[in-house]
Design an enzyme around this catalytic site. Structure first.
Site, PDB file in Angstrom:
ATOM      1  N   PHE A 121     -15.026  54.286  27.506  1.00 42.26           N
ATOM      2  CA  PHE A 121     -14.184  54.320  26.304  1.00 42.26           C
ATOM      3  C   PHE A 121     -14.954  53.604  25.184  1.00 42.26           C
ATOM      4  O   PHE A 121     -14.481  52.627  24.600  1.00 42.26           O
ATOM      5  CB  PHE A 121     -12.822  53.636  26.535  1.00 42.26           C
ATOM      6  CG  PHE A 121     -12.038  54.174  27.706  1.00 42.26           C
ATOM      7  CD1 PHE A 121     -11.265  55.322  27.567  1.00 42.26           C
ATOM      8  CD2 PHE A 121     -12.088  53.543  28.946  1.00 42.26           C
ATOM      9  CE1 PHE A 121     -10.539  55.822  28.650  1.00 42.26           C
ATOM     10  CE2 PHE A 121     -11.364  54.033  30.028  1.00 42.26           C
ATOM     11  CZ  PHE A 121     -10.584  55.174  29.886  1.00 42.26           C
ATOM     12  N   ASP A 140     -17.143  58.534  26.192  1.00 41.81           N
ATOM     13  CA  ASP A 140     -15.894  58.689  25.433  1.00 41.81           C
ATOM     14  C   ASP A 140     -15.530  60.167  25.418  1.00 41.81           C
ATOM     15  O   ASP A 140     -16.404  61.030  25.558  1.00 41.81           O
ATOM     16  CB  ASP A 140     -16.061  58.161  23.994  1.00 41.81           C
ATOM     17  CG  ASP A 140     -14.732  57.767  23.360  1.00 41.81           C
ATOM     18  OD1 ASP A 140     -14.409  56.569  23.328  1.00 41.81           O
ATOM     19  OD2 ASP A 140     -13.997  58.679  22.909  1.00 41.81           O
ATOM     20  N   SER A 141     -14.234  60.453  25.219  1.00 41.55           N
ATOM     21  CA  SER A 141     -13.824  61.860  25.160  1.00 41.55           C
ATOM     22  C   SER A 141     -13.915  62.409  23.743  1.00 41.55           C
ATOM     23  O   SER A 141     -13.725  63.596  23.526  1.00 41.55           O
ATOM     24  CB  SER A 141     -12.403  62.009  25.706  1.00 41.55           C
ATOM     25  OG  SER A 141     -11.536  61.191  24.963  1.00 41.55           O
ATOM     26  N   ASN A 171     -14.083  62.944  30.090  1.00 39.35           N
ATOM     27  CA  ASN A 171     -12.859  62.238  30.434  1.00 39.35           C
ATOM     28  C   ASN A 171     -13.252  61.090  31.365  1.00 39.35           C
ATOM     29  O   ASN A 171     -13.834  61.314  32.428  1.00 39.35           O
ATOM     30  CB  ASN A 171     -11.896  63.199  31.124  1.00 39.35           C
ATOM     31  CG  ASN A 171     -10.610  62.499  31.534  1.00 39.35           C
ATOM     32  OD1 ASN A 171     -10.616  61.364  32.037  1.00 39.35           O
ATOM     33  ND2 ASN A 171      -9.510  63.176  31.339  1.00 39.35           N
ATOM     34  N   ASP A 201     -12.574  49.744  28.143  1.00 37.84           N
ATOM     35  CA  ASP A 201     -11.744  49.433  26.969  1.00 37.84           C
ATOM     36  C   ASP A 201     -10.898  50.651  26.594  1.00 37.84           C
ATOM     37  O   ASP A 201     -11.096  51.268  25.542  1.00 37.84           O
ATOM     38  CB  ASP A 201     -12.644  48.997  25.793  1.00 37.84           C
ATOM     39  CG  ASP A 201     -11.842  48.546  24.584  1.00 37.84           C
ATOM     40  OD1 ASP A 201     -10.638  48.253  24.731  1.00 37.84           O
ATOM     41  OD2 ASP A 201     -12.422  48.491  23.478  1.00 37.84           O
ATOM     42  N   CYS A 217      -5.261  46.819  25.287  1.00 39.67           N
ATOM     43  CA  CYS A 217      -4.715  46.533  23.958  1.00 39.67           C
ATOM     44  C   CYS A 217      -3.218  46.846  23.905  1.00 39.67           C
ATOM     45  O   CYS A 217      -2.649  46.988  22.829  1.00 39.67           O
ATOM     46  CB  CYS A 217      -5.476  47.296  22.881  1.00 39.67           C
ATOM     47  SG  CYS A 217      -5.524  49.060  23.158  1.00 39.67           S
TER      48      CYS A 217
HETATM   49  N1  SAH Z   1     -14.525  50.142  23.014  1.00 35.11           N
HETATM   50  C1  SAH Z   1     -14.296  50.719  21.709  1.00 35.11           C
HETATM   51  C2  SAH Z   1     -12.844  51.028  21.434  1.00 35.11           C
HETATM   52  C3  SAH Z   1     -12.201  51.976  22.406  1.00 35.11           C
HETATM   53  S1  SAH Z   1     -10.732  52.692  21.822  1.00 35.11           S
HETATM   54  C4  SAH Z   1     -14.829  49.769  20.647  1.00 35.11           C
HETATM   55  O1  SAH Z   1     -15.033  48.611  20.924  1.00 35.11           O
HETATM   56  O2  SAH Z   1     -15.034  50.210  19.515  1.00 35.11           O
HETATM   57  C5  SAH Z   1     -10.382  53.844  23.054  1.00 35.11           C
HETATM   58  C6  SAH Z   1     -11.316  55.024  23.109  1.00 35.11           C
HETATM   59  O3  SAH Z   1     -10.955  55.779  24.255  1.00 35.11           O
HETATM   60  C7  SAH Z   1     -11.255  55.985  21.932  1.00 35.11           C
HETATM   61  O4  SAH Z   1     -12.545  56.107  21.398  1.00 35.11           O
HETATM   62  C8  SAH Z   1     -10.821  57.325  22.549  1.00 35.11           C
HETATM   63  O5  SAH Z   1     -11.522  58.432  21.983  1.00 35.11           O
HETATM   64  C9  SAH Z   1     -11.212  57.152  23.983  1.00 35.11           C
HETATM   65  N2  SAH Z   1     -10.450  57.910  25.012  1.00 35.11           N
HETATM   66  C10 SAH Z   1      -9.124  58.111  25.080  1.00 35.11           C
HETATM   67  N3  SAH Z   1      -8.820  58.744  26.223  1.00 35.11           N
HETATM   68  C11 SAH Z   1      -9.980  58.958  26.895  1.00 35.11           C
HETATM   69  C12 SAH Z   1     -10.332  59.549  28.152  1.00 35.11           C
HETATM   70  N4  SAH Z   1      -9.386  60.061  28.958  1.00 35.11           N
HETATM   71  N5  SAH Z   1     -11.619  59.573  28.514  1.00 35.11           N
HETATM   72  C13 SAH Z   1     -12.579  59.046  27.723  1.00 35.11           C
HETATM   73  N6  SAH Z   1     -12.310  58.473  26.534  1.00 35.11           N
HETATM   74  C14 SAH Z   1     -11.026  58.418  26.116  1.00 35.11           C
END
Ligand code: SAH
Length: 391
Positions: free
Chosen positions: A226, A247-248, A273, A294, A334
C-alpha cells in the site's frame, strides 16, 4: 454578531461537554428553533445554564462543535487568531520538512477546517456549513495569506461532505494564485506535488515522522505494501539492498516512480491487489527483511470493527510469515474505530498464529502537526507499530 441564537442540549449532551468533548450529537439537541444552518450559537442546558459558544450544523449528526467556553463577539476575528496559534504551534513541533498540516480542525480549535502546506502551496478543506460561509472563507484565506504568503491556495472538495452538510456542490480548484504543482521535501526526501491530483490533499503527511522511524530499522530486502506515492519506500531505500512498492492505484505508482527518479533511487513498483500479491508471494516462498503495511482505513464505522480486525490480521499474518529472522514489520492503521489496544491485540494474535515471536520496537501515532486533543478521542486515529521478528 447581533442577536445570539440559542441551542439547548439534553443532560447527556451536557455531560459530554463537561468531560471536555467538543461535539454534541443531533439526538442530544432539545431545542434549536429557527437557527439557520452554520450559525454561531450559544449552547445551554434545558434550564438555560450556558456552556459557551459553538458552530451549528442543521444536517450533520454532529450538530454542535464547540468553539469557546466564552461568548464570541466576532467569529472571523476569533478564527484569524486561532489560525495564528495553529501556525505558532507548528513552529515548535515541525522539523525537517516544508510539507505539514497547518490546521487540523478540532485539534486546533477550528472545527471544520483543515489546511495542509506543501511548500509554497496551501491546500484547504472545508468540512462544515459554518466554515463554508463567505465571511469565514474570506477571513481564513486572508489570514493564511498574511501569515504564509503562499504562491497559491487551492480547495480540495469532498462531494460527500458537502452533501452531508447540505451545501451546494462546488468543484475543487484554485482560490488564489495560479500554480497547482510544486515540490516538497521531508526528512531530506523529495516529492512531486500536484494540488488537484491524488488522494487526501495529495500526500499522507500524518506518516512523516513514521517514515523517518521506519528508516532507522529497515534493512535488506524491503516490501512497501500500500505504498501510494512511495512515502515509506523512498525513505527506507537508503538503508536497504532492494525495495519493492505495491499499490492498486496506477496513478499513485506513476508519481511514486517520478519521486524515485527525483531522488535518484531505484525502486520496483508493482500494480496489484495487495491481498492477492501477499498470498502469491507467501505460497512461492518469497522472503523479506523489512515489510511495511499501510492499508486504507478498513473500519469506516464502529460496526465494521470486527471485519476490519480480520482484514488487518490476515495482512499481518501473511507479512509475518514472509519475514526472515531479525526482520522488521512496520504495520499501520488509520482507522479511528480500531483503537491502539485493539490493534496491538490483533498483532499479538497474528504473531501467535504465524509462530513468529515479535518484539515491539516502537508504538507510534500521527505526526505532531496532526495534534491529538486529549478529551476529543476522535482526533487520534493513526497507529504505526514497528516490530522485529526474533532471530
Ligand atoms: N503508505 C502510503 C499511504 C497508503 S494509503 C504513504 O505513506 O503515502 C492506502 C493506499 O492503499 C492507497 O494508495 C490505495 O491506492 C491503496 N490500496 C487500496 N486498496 C488496495 C488493495 N486492495 N491493494 C493494493 N493497494 C490498495
Amino acid at each position: 454578531m447581533g442577536n445570539v441564537l440559542k441551542v439547548s442540549i439534553s443532560p447527556r449532551g451536557a455531560t459530554r461537554l463537561k468531560k471536555g468533548h467538543a461535539w454534541v450529537y443531533r439526538s442530544d439537541i432539545t431545542s434549536s428553533d429557527s437557527v439557520p444552518p452554520g450559525s454561531l450559537v450559544s449552547v445551554t442546558d434545558q434550564r438555560g445554564k450556558p456552556f459557551g459558544t459553538a458552530l451549528y450544523s442543521s444536517s450533520s449528526q454532529i450538530a454542535i462543535r464547540m468553539l469557546s467556553r466564552e461568548p464570541v463577539r466576532d467569529l472571523a476575528e476569533l478564527i484569524r487568531g486561532r489560525i495564528r496559534s495553529a501556525i505558532a504551534y507548528r513552529k515548535t513541533v515541525v522539523r525537517d520538512t516544508d510539507a505539514y498540516r497547518l490546521v487540523f480542525s478540532e485539534a486546533d480549535l477550528l472545527p471544520g477546517l483543515i489546511v495542509d502546506r506543501y511548500n509554497d502551496i496551501l491546500s484547504l478543506q472545508v468540512l462544515t456549513q459554518a466554515i463554508d460561509a463567505n465571511l469565514i472563507r474570506e477571513a481564513v484565506i486572508s489570514e493564511l495569506t498574511e501569515q504564509i504568503h503562499p504562491a497559491a491556495i487551492i480547495e480540495r472538495v469532498d462531494p460527500r461532505v458537502r452533501e452531508l452538510e447540505t451545501l451546494p456542490p462546488r468543484p475543487s480548484g484554485l482560490l488564489q494564485g495560479t500554480n497547482t504543482s510544486t515540490g516538497f521535501t521531508m526528512n531530506g526526501v523529495q516529492f512531486h506535488y500536484d494540488a488537484l491530483e491524488g488522494q487526501k490533499t495529495g500526500a499522507f503527511l500524518d506518516q512523516r515522522e513514521n517514515y523517518a522511524a521506519a528508516a532507522e530499522y529497515a534493512h535488506g530486502e524491503a516490501l512497501d505494501v500500500f505504498c501510494y506515492q512511495g512515502g515509506f519506500a523512498l525513505h527506507v531505500v537508503r538503508h536497504c539492498s532492494t525495495v519493492t512498492g505495491v499499490d492498486s492505484s496506477r496513478p499513485a505508482l506513476e508519481v511514486a516512480d517520478q519521486n524515485a527518479t527525483l531522488n535518484q533511487r531505484e525502486i520496483e513498483w508493482i500494480e496489484a491487489n495487495a491481498f492477492d500479491l501477499l498470498k502469491d508471494y507467501a505460497s512461492s516462498n518469497r522472503f523479506y527483511d523489512t515489510i511495511v503495511l499501510d492499508p486504507p482505513a478498513f473500519a469506516k464505522t464502529k460496526r465494521d470493527l470486527d471485519s476490519a480486525l480480520r482484514g488487518y490480521k490476515e495482512l499481518n499474518l501473511r507479512a509475518l510469515k514472509m519475514l526472515r529472522p531479525g526482520g522488521i514489520l512496520v504495520t499501520c492503521s488509520c482507522s479511528y474505530h480500531v483503537g491502539q489496544a485493539d490493534f496491538l491485540e490483533m498483532l499479538a494474535s497474528a504473531a501467535l498464529d504465524a509462530h513468529r515471536p515479535l518484539r515491539l520496537i516502537e508504538v507510534r501515532g500521527q505526526a505532531k502537526d496532526h495534534p491529538v486533543l486529549l478529551n476529543v478521542p476522535e482526533t487520534s486515529y493513526l497507529k504505526c507499530v514497528i516490530t522485529s521478528v526474533t532471530n
